[in-house]
Design a protein around this motif. Structure first.
Motif: not given
Length: 353
Positions: A193-194, A223-224, A244-247
């Motif tokens: 998806d990302c 990168k993310v 995407f949830n970076n937490n």
């Protein structure tokens, strides 16, 4: 199947069968005992009713249904053709076992389109670090990261060309385990998806279920900041919007490394650093059921798998992404010499924080 329809198909296949048998006799090719499932029990080619029985068993085993009788008839013809292909593959590849698989109702072109659209011919990024040359004289004769509990279970990409995502995630799962002593099932769907990373010339990009490359996947991870767990970002097998949830990142990498195209170095880096993502030619995987595959070398590298270990004579143990009902409980064994004979082979692995 209607009686008239069945017999029309059987008559056509009888002509094909006799012609194929004649060619087999001309070229001196005999049935191999390990593919008795491909021929009748007495070794003769009057196997059309046997083939239909095998087709019925195939449909039951793999829960195959078709919308119309015409489609059923057509798939039976394809199935019969694939029995012949399994025989030819067995002759070309005698150390493996070829026969009926869950892909036996697909034309080879359909199999390639649905399961082998991997962008292997990548121009490596300039910043990609090449792993240092390691000594190889003291490597163990056999080695398998599964023995250390460092490999998650075999997954299933379905009819989504996501092998690139599965190979890159599999290597991250092992790298994270080695760094943190925790085996976590991580999200391939996040990559689908990302991750839209591309090579500098934009010729190759990660395109979700339409193909991609594990090197570009590693670049995206850097990168993310990492990836989520599968439980937080489950696999759907279709392209979706990025959630995407970076937490909720559970694993990250601080670098990824390319390995020089030398299989002894593949083994050394596998042993030293963890599982390795590689690209291979997967055309003959359509009929593979077990054993050590040693197909002819091909320049077309169209599938990504994960090296988890190697066996005697340095054959490779490859974690695949076709589910546990493929090959050897989801695994594919490949003979030494077949990872570097294609065009522009790429083997790479990440290091996890």
């Amino acid at each position: 199947m209607a009686v008239s329809s069945l017999f029309s198909v059987l008559f056509l296949l009888l002509i094909i069968s006799l012609f194929s048998t004649a060619l087999t006799s001309i070229h001196g090719l005999n049935d191999h005992s390990s593919i008795q499932q491909v021929v009748s029990s007495d070794g003769h080619d009057d196997l059309l009713m046997s083939a239909y029985n095998q087709f019925s068993a195939f449909k039951e085993k793999y829960n195959k249904t078709y919308l119309t009788q015409e489609e059923d008839d057509y798939r039976f013809g394809v199935f019969m053709s694939n029995l012949r292909q399994a025989r030819r593959n067995q002759i070309l590849d005698p150390t493996a076992i070829h026969g009926v698989t869950k892909f036996s109702d697909l034309m080879p072109s359909e199999f390639r389109t649905q399961y082998l659209r991997f962008d292997g011919q990548i121009q490596l990024p300039n910043h990609l670090k090449t792993a240092p040359i390691l000594p190889t004289n003291n490597l163990p004769t056999t080695f398998d990261w599964r023995d250390d509990g460092a490999v998650t279970g075999v997954k299933n990409q379905g009819q989504c060309n996501a092998c690139w995502a599965f190979a890159s995630i599999a290597t991250l799962e092992t790298a994270h385990f080695l760094a943190n002593d925790q085996l976590v099932d991580m999200s391939e769907q996040q990559l689908l998806d990302c991750s839209d990373e591309c090579t500098p010339n934009k010729r190759i990009c990660n395109r979700g279920c339409n193909g991609g490359n594990h090197v570009l996947a590693y670049r995206y991870m850097l990168k993310v900041g990492g990836v989520q767990a599968t439980k937080d970002y489950p696999y759907t097998g279709i392209n979706g919007s990025c959630k995407f949830n970076n937490n909720k990142i559970v694993a990250s990498i601080y670098e990824f490394n390319d390995i020089v195209a030398n299989e002894d170095q593949y083994a050394a880096n596998l042993y030293e650093y963890g599982t390795v993502a590689v690209n291979i030619n997967g055309d003959m995987m359509q009929t593979y059921t077990g054993g050590i595959a040693c197909p002819p070398c091909s320049g077309a590298l169209n599938h990504a798998v994960t090296l988890v270990g190697y066996g005697s004579n340095r054959h490779w143990i490859c974690k695949n992404s076709y589910g546990t009902n493929f090959g050897e409980n989801g695994y594919y064994r490949l003979c030494k010499g077949r990872l570097t004979c294609g065009e522009n082979p790429v083997a790479a692995f990440p290091l996890s924080a």
